[in-house]
Design an enzyme around this catalytic site. Structure first.
Site, short mmCIF file in Angstrom:
data_model
loop_
_atom_site.label_atom_id
_atom_site.label_comp_id
_atom_site.label_asym_id
_atom_site.label_seq_id
_atom_site.Cartn_x
_atom_site.Cartn_y
_atom_site.Cartn_z
N SER A 56 -0.94 -3.76 4.26
CA SER A 56 -1.43 -4.43 5.46
C SER A 56 -0.56 -4.07 6.66
O SER A 56 0.52 -3.52 6.52
CB SER A 56 -1.40 -5.94 5.25
OG SER A 56 -0.05 -6.39 5.28
N LYS A 57 -1.06 -4.45 7.83
CA LYS A 57 -0.33 -4.19 9.06
C LYS A 57 1.03 -4.87 8.99
O LYS A 57 2.02 -4.35 9.49
CB LYS A 57 -1.14 -4.71 10.24
CG LYS A 57 -0.40 -4.57 11.55
CD LYS A 57 -1.26 -4.98 12.72
CE LYS A 57 -0.45 -4.98 14.00
NZ LYS A 57 0.64 -5.96 13.99
N ARG A 58 1.07 -6.04 8.36
CA ARG A 58 2.34 -6.76 8.26
C ARG A 58 3.40 -5.97 7.50
O ARG A 58 4.58 -5.99 7.85
CB ARG A 58 2.12 -8.13 7.61
CG ARG A 58 2.74 -9.20 8.47
CD ARG A 58 2.46 -10.62 8.03
NE ARG A 58 1.09 -10.88 7.67
CZ ARG A 58 0.75 -11.49 6.53
NH1 ARG A 58 1.67 -11.86 5.66
NH2 ARG A 58 -0.52 -11.72 6.27
#
Ligand code: GLU
Length: 510
Positions: free
Chosen positions: A265-267
Site C-alpha cells: 500500500s501507499k502507506r
C-alpha cells in the site's frame, strides 16, 4: 469486425485516484501477452461510478502508461473501431443489455429502499445470520419476482426508484472455469447473491458494464488482479445468461508488502521511503504529494523490468530483460498463484543495472541538468563523459552522480573529520606542503601514470608512509576517503586545481 481468433486484451482502470504500481503490472502483462500474440492492447476507462471519480486521474493513468512504454492500440486517446473507450460515453447502451436479461428472466427489478434493506439485514443479524439477497430471500423482498405484474407496472409508472438485479440460477449447481494462472476454478451458485447490475442512478455497476464491454470489444482474454477473482463466478454466469462466448480469465497474484502480511500500500511506501505510484501524484483535494518512480529517478525500462518479475519468472537466472525480451519470454505458465513480495532494494538494484549499462555519453547528457541545478558550469561533453564513467558503478540514480562526483566541479569545503584524525598527523602535513610544491613544478606531461610514478619516488625518498600520504592527498582533493582512482582524479582536476586544493587543506587542517 475483427477476426475472433486474434488476441484482444484490455486494461480497464477506474479513474478513482493515481494508478498503483500493481495496476501498471496488470497493464504490462496484458501488453506482453498482446504483443507476443500479435494481438491488440486496449485501454478502457471504467468511469461509471460517479461518486468515486477523481479529477485528473484519467490523465494520470494515460501519462503513467506512456512513460512506462506501454503503448495502446485502441483507447480514448487514439480511438479505434470499438469505441468509445470511456464507459461514461457508452452509458446509453448498458440499459439495453440489462433489459435483455430481464426479458430472458435472468434479471429483475428490485424496488427495496435503503431502509428496507437495512431492516432485512438487521432482522437476519438478530437471528445470527447475515442477510443475502438471493433465492431464499428474494421472494420476501420488493421486486418484480415477488410482486404482481400490475404492481410492478404501477411502481414503474410512479417512477419509484429501482435497481436491476441478476437472478442467480435457482438450481444450485457447481460451475467450473479455467483460469490461465490458477487452473480450474470452481464455485457453487448457491453461494452467490443476486448482485445489482444496474443502479437507481441510471448507471450500470462494474459487473454489467465490464462484461458487456468485454463482449462488445471482442476481448478474448481478461487479465486482471487477484482482487477481481471473486467477481469471476458472476461474470461467467453473466456470459452464460447473455448466451455469449466468454473470454479466458487470468487473475494475477497480489503484490505484497516488503515485510509482514498484506497487499503493498501507499502507506508502506511512505513508511519505508519508496514510491508505489509510477508518477508523482498530487491529491486534488488535500494537495498531498505522493512520490513517483519517474520523479525518484527510475528509468522506465528498469521499472518495467522490475514489475515483470513480480509474480512472473523466466525459469532461468536471467533478471535483466528489455521490453522485447519480455515479450518473447513471458508466459502465463510461469506466473505464480501466490503473492509476490515487493523488495524496494531490488527495485534500486534494477535501476543501477540499467544505469551502469547506459552509454556514458547518454548518462552525461542526463547528468547535465543536475549540474545546472547545482549552479555548475558544465564541462565539455568528453570531460563529463569521463567523470560519469568513473563514478557510475557507485550509484543507482542519475541524481546521485552528483554526490559521487561533486569534487570534480567544486573544491571540498569540509574534510571528513575521522579520516583527518587518522591520517593527517605526524609528518604528513609538512610533507603535503612539499607535495603541493612538487605538483606545482611538474613540467612533464600531466597524466595519471607518470604522476603516480613521480609521487611514489618522492614518498620513498622522504621515507614517508605510502598509504598515509595517499589517503591524505585524497582527503585534500575530495574531502573524504571515497571516489575513483586517486591519480585519475589528479590528472582530471589538472595542475592548478590540485595545487590549490592541497594548499587549502594544509591551511585548514594545519
Ligand atoms: N475497473 C476495474 C479496475 O479498476 C477493472 C477490473 C477488470 O479488469 O475487470 O481494476
Amino acid at each position: 469486425m475483427s477476426n475472433r481468433n486474434s488476441v484482444r486484451v484490455r486494461f480497464a482502470p477506474s479513474p478513482t485516484g493515481p494508478l498503483h504500481m500493481g495496476g501498471v503490472r496488470t497493464a504490462l502483462f496484458n501488453y506482453l501477452f498482446a504483443r507476443q500474440n500479435g494481438g491488440t492492447f486496449i485501454l478502457r476507462i471504467e468511469d461509471t461510478d460517479q461518486t468515486r471519480y477523481v479529477n485528473g486521474a484519467e490523465d494520470y493513468i494515460i501519462e503513467s502508461l506512456k512513460w512506462s512504454g506501454l503503448e495502446f492500440d485502441e483507447g480514448p486517446v487514439q480511438g479505434g473501431n470499438f469505441g468509445p473507450y470511456r464507459q461514461s460515453e457508452r452509458k446509453a447502451q448498458y440499459r439495453e443489455y440489462a433489459d435483455m436479461l430481464i426479458e430472458k428472466e435472468h434479471a429483475y427489478f428490485a424496488f427495496d429502499t435503503a431502509e428496507e434493506l437495512d431492516q432485512a439485514r438487521s432482522e437476519a443479524e438478530s437471528d445470527g445470520r447475515t442477510f443475502s439477497y438471493d433465492e431464499h430471500t428474494r421472494l420476501s423482498m420488493k421486486n418484480s419476482l415477488s410482486l404482481s405484474s400490475d404492481e410492478v407496472k404501477k411502481l414503474l409508472q410512479d417512477e419509484m426508484p429501482y435497481v436491476i438485479r441478476f437472478k442467480m440460477p435457482e438450481q444450485a449447481e457447481a460451475v467450473e472455469d479455467e483460469d490461465m494462472i490458477r487452473g480450474k476454478v470452481s464455485f457453487r451458485t448457491s453461494d452467490l447473491d443476486d448482485k445489482v447490475l444496474f443502479k437507481a442512478d441510471g448507471m450500470p455497476t462494474y459487473h454489467l458494464a465490464n462484461v458487456v464491454d468485454d463482449h462488445l470489444m471482442e476481448v478474448t482474454h481478461v487479465i486482471r488482479g487477484e482482487e477481481w477473482l471473486p467477481s469471476m463466478p458472476l461474470h461467467v454466469l453473466l456470459y452464460r445468461a447473455f448466451g455469449w462466448d466468454k473470454p479466458v480469465f487470468a487473475h494475477l497474484p497480489l503484490i505484497l508488502k516488503p515485510q509482514g502480511k498484506g497487499k503493498l500500500s501507499k502507506r508502506d511506501g511512505d513508511k519505508l521511503g519508496f514510491p508505489v505510484f509510477p508518477l508523482e501524484w498530487t491529491d486534488p483535494e488535500t494537495k498531498e504529494v505522493a512520490a513517483g518512480y519517474r520523479e525518484d529517478g527510475y528509468f522506465p525500462e528498469a521499472f518495467i523490468n522490475m514489475l515483470a518479475l513480480l509474480g512472473w519468472n523466466p525459469g532461468t537466472e536471467q533478471e535483466l530483460f528489455s521490453k522485447e525480451e519480455l515479450v518473447n519470454a513471458f508466459s502465463f505458465d510461469r506466473v505464480n498463484k501466490s503473492g509476490a513480495r515487493f523488495d524496494p532494494e531490488k527495485a534500486k538494484w534494477f535501476n543501477h543495472q540499467y544505469l551502469v549499462n547506459k552509454p556514458d555519453e547518454e548518462l552525461a547528457g542526463l547528468f547535465g541538468p543536475v549540474l545546472a541545478e547545482k549552479g555548475v558550469v558544465p564541462p565539455s561533453v568528453d570531460h563529463l563523459t569521463r567523470i560519469v564513467s568513473l563514478v557510475k558503478e557507485r550509484v543507482s540514480f542519475v541524481a546521485d552522480l552528483w554526490e559521487q562526483s561533486a569534487f570534480f566541479f567544486v573544491a571540498p569545503e569540509e574534510y571528513d573529520a575521522k579520516v583527518a584524525k587518522k591520517r593527517w598527523k605526524g609528518d604528513v602535513p609538512a610533507f603535503m606542503g612539499q607535495l603541493a610544491d612538487f605538483f606545482d613544478g611538474v613540467s612533464t606531461s600531466w597524466d595519471a601514470d607518470s604522476l603516480k610514478e613521480q609521487v611514489s619516488a618522492l614518498i620513498q625518498e622522504k621515507e614517508m608512509n605510502f598509504g598515509g600520504v595517499m589517503n591524505s592527498l585524497r582527503l585534500a582533493l575530495v574531502g573524504g576517503s571515497f571516489g575513483p582512482d586517486l591519480f585519475t582524479i589528479v590528472e582530471m582536476l589538472e595542475k592548478d586545481e590540485v595545487v590549490s586544493r592541497i594548499r587549502k587543506a594544509v591551511e585548514k587542517l594545519g
